[in-house]
Scaffold this motif. Sequence first.
Motif, PDB file in Angstrom:
ATOM      1  N   UNK A 111       0.845  -1.193   0.000  1.00  0.00           N
ATOM      2  CA  UNK A 111       0.000   0.000   0.000  1.00  0.00           C
ATOM      3  C   UNK A 111       0.880   1.243   0.000  1.00  0.00           C
ATOM      4  N   UNK A 112       0.283   2.418  -0.232  1.00  0.00           N
ATOM      5  CA  UNK A 112       1.073   3.631  -0.447  1.00  0.00           C
ATOM      6  C   UNK A 112       1.730   4.232   0.798  1.00  0.00           C
ATOM      7  N   UNK A 113       1.152   4.043   1.968  1.00  0.00           N
ATOM      8  CA  UNK A 113       1.731   4.662   3.176  1.00  0.00           C
ATOM      9  C   UNK A 113       1.783   3.652   4.320  1.00  0.00           C
ATOM     10  N   UNK A 114       2.537   2.573   4.120  1.00  0.00           N
ATOM     11  CA  UNK A 114       2.564   1.516   5.136  1.00  0.00           C
ATOM     12  C   UNK A 114       3.465   1.874   6.313  1.00  0.00           C
ATOM     13  N   UNK A 115       3.394   1.035   7.337  1.00  0.00           N
ATOM     14  CA  UNK A 115       4.413   1.021   8.382  1.00  0.00           C
ATOM     15  C   UNK A 115       5.365  -0.102   7.981  1.00  0.00           C
ATOM     16  N   UNK A 116       6.597   0.265   7.640  1.00  0.00           N
ATOM     17  CA  UNK A 116       7.613  -0.715   7.260  1.00  0.00           C
ATOM     18  C   UNK A 116       8.562  -0.949   8.421  1.00  0.00           C
ATOM     19  N   UNK A 117       8.790  -2.197   8.749  1.00  0.00           N
ATOM     20  CA  UNK A 117       9.809  -2.590   9.711  1.00  0.00           C
ATOM     21  C   UNK A 117      10.966  -3.091   8.860  1.00  0.00           C
ATOM     22  N   UNK A 118      12.032  -2.325   8.844  1.00  0.00           N
ATOM     23  CA  UNK A 118      13.105  -2.499   7.872  1.00  0.00           C
ATOM     24  C   UNK A 118      14.292  -3.245   8.457  1.00  0.00           C
ATOM     25  N   UNK A 119      14.700  -4.309   7.747  1.00  0.00           N
ATOM     26  CA  UNK A 119      15.856  -5.120   8.116  1.00  0.00           C
ATOM     27  C   UNK A 119      16.652  -5.377   6.841  1.00  0.00           C
ATOM     28  N   UNK A 120      17.850  -5.940   6.979  1.00  0.00           N
ATOM     29  CA  UNK A 120      18.575  -6.390   5.801  1.00  0.00           C
ATOM     30  C   UNK A 120      19.971  -5.831   5.670  1.00  0.00           C
ATOM     31  N   UNK A 121      20.422  -5.791   4.432  1.00  0.00           N
ATOM     32  CA  UNK A 121      21.808  -5.478   4.115  1.00  0.00           C
ATOM     33  C   UNK A 121      21.874  -4.672   2.819  1.00  0.00           C
ATOM     34  N   UNK A 122      22.754  -3.850   2.659  1.00  0.00           N
ATOM     35  CA  UNK A 122      23.676  -3.241   3.589  1.00  0.00           C
ATOM     36  C   UNK A 122      23.030  -1.972   4.155  1.00  0.00           C
ATOM     37  N   UNK A 123      23.175  -1.830   5.440  1.00  0.00           N
ATOM     38  CA  UNK A 123      22.574  -0.696   6.141  1.00  0.00           C
ATOM     39  C   UNK A 123      22.977   0.620   5.487  1.00  0.00           C
ATOM     40  N   UNK A 124      24.229   0.706   5.077  1.00  0.00           N
ATOM     41  CA  UNK A 124      24.784   1.943   4.538  1.00  0.00           C
ATOM     42  C   UNK A 124      24.591   2.089   3.032  1.00  0.00           C
ATOM     43  N   UNK A 126      21.606  -0.101   0.578  1.00  0.00           N
ATOM     44  CA  UNK A 126      20.222  -0.399   0.190  1.00  0.00           C
ATOM     45  C   UNK A 126      19.210  -0.125   1.293  1.00  0.00           C
ATOM     46  N   UNK A 127      19.591  -0.333   2.554  1.00  0.00           N
ATOM     47  CA  UNK A 127      18.650  -0.075   3.653  1.00  0.00           C
ATOM     48  C   UNK A 127      18.385   1.421   3.786  1.00  0.00           C
ATOM     49  N   UNK A 128      19.444   2.229   3.860  1.00  0.00           N
ATOM     50  CA  UNK A 128      19.246   3.678   4.014  1.00  0.00           C
ATOM     51  C   UNK A 128      18.549   4.260   2.784  1.00  0.00           C
ATOM     52  N   UNK A 129      18.883   3.768   1.593  1.00  0.00           N
ATOM     53  CA  UNK A 129      18.220   4.258   0.374  1.00  0.00           C
ATOM     54  C   UNK A 129      16.728   3.936   0.388  1.00  0.00           C
ATOM     55  N   UNK A 130      16.378   2.772   0.877  1.00  0.00           N
ATOM     56  CA  UNK A 130      14.972   2.372   0.972  1.00  0.00           C
ATOM     57  C   UNK A 130      14.250   3.188   2.042  1.00  0.00           C
ATOM     58  N   UNK A 131      14.877   3.330   3.197  1.00  0.00           N
ATOM     59  CA  UNK A 131      14.246   4.053   4.311  1.00  0.00           C
ATOM     60  C   UNK A 131      13.935   5.496   3.939  1.00  0.00           C
ATOM     61  N   UNK A 132      14.898   6.187   3.354  1.00  0.00           N
ATOM     62  CA  UNK A 132      14.690   7.601   3.027  1.00  0.00           C
ATOM     63  C   UNK A 132      13.617   7.780   1.953  1.00  0.00           C
ATOM     64  N   UNK A 133      13.639   6.949   0.920  1.00  0.00           N
ATOM     65  CA  UNK A 133      12.631   7.060  -0.139  1.00  0.00           C
ATOM     66  C   UNK A 133      11.234   6.735   0.383  1.00  0.00           C
ATOM     67  N   UNK A 134      11.129   5.691   1.206  1.00  0.00           N
ATOM     68  CA  UNK A 134       9.822   5.313   1.754  1.00  0.00           C
ATOM     69  C   UNK A 134       9.272   6.408   2.657  1.00  0.00           C
ATOM     70  N   UNK A 135      10.126   6.940   3.533  1.00  0.00           N
ATOM     71  CA  UNK A 135       9.678   8.014   4.420  1.00  0.00           C
ATOM     72  C   UNK A 135       9.255   9.229   3.620  1.00  0.00           C
ATOM     73  N   UNK A 136      10.004   9.552   2.591  1.00  0.00           N
ATOM     74  CA  UNK A 136       9.669  10.693   1.743  1.00  0.00           C
ATOM     75  C   UNK A 136       8.314  10.516   1.070  1.00  0.00           C
ATOM     76  N   UNK A 137       7.952   9.270   0.789  1.00  0.00           N
ATOM     77  CA  UNK A 137       6.672   8.976   0.141  1.00  0.00           C
ATOM     78  C   UNK A 137       5.521   8.886   1.141  1.00  0.00           C
ATOM     79  N   UNK A 138       5.826   8.971   2.449  1.00  0.00           N
ATOM     80  CA  UNK A 138       4.774   8.960   3.455  1.00  0.00           C
ATOM     81  C   UNK A 138       4.688   7.703   4.288  1.00  0.00           C
ATOM     82  N   UNK A 139       5.582   6.754   4.063  1.00  0.00           N
ATOM     83  CA  UNK A 139       5.595   5.541   4.895  1.00  0.00           C
ATOM     84  C   UNK A 139       6.164   5.869   6.269  1.00  0.00           C
ATOM     85  N   UNK A 140       5.743   5.108   7.249  1.00  0.00           N
ATOM     86  CA  UNK A 140       6.352   5.140   8.571  1.00  0.00           C
ATOM     87  C   UNK A 140       7.371   4.015   8.590  1.00  0.00           C
TER      88      UNK A 140
END
Length: 180
Positions: A111-124, A126-140
């Motif tokens: 869905x467009x504004x989910x709550x994502x619990x983020x895990x995985x590799x590499x934190x520095x 793919x993880x940070x790139x995913x987190x910032x883009x998702x938050x920018x789009x309205x995800x928690x």
Amino acid sequence: MHPDAWLLVVDPQRIFADPASQWGSPMFADIVEPVRRLAADAGERTVVTRWVPAADPQGSWRAYLDAWPFADVAEDDPLLDLVPEVSGLGRHVVSLPTFGKWGPELEAVTGPTPHLVLTGVATDCCVVSTALAAADAGATVTVVTDACAGSSPDNQRAALHVMGLYPPQITLATTADLLP
């Protein structure tokens, strides 16, 4: 974990898990158990992602793959396989030729504004790139610090510090904080 949250396991692949790989994380083995515990709790609300090189890389991706020729393989190459320890955790697998995994393919699942619990590799990466883009789009976004593996301990700390600058859109937690 909150019952409406989606667990996102970013790129748990051989290319990042194998210590002999040029992209192998020395921290990967330590995240397997926390990820498995979180996935057991999330059940069907677990999404696993895979990094795959583009078939016809454009722009800076061409230079990137020229710099890392070992990774410029077919999408079905065993190097890009999910590690056995986490394969089968979720029925949703999203494969993309980008660092960040947030986009239409993942949004179609969560869905467009989910709550994502983020895990995985590499934190520095793919993880940070995913987190910032998702938050920018309205995800928690909740980043699970002990279920993420950086390219090095120093890079792990730096990436977590950066993501920690974005509350309330991005928060940091441990597996113990999320599971009873």
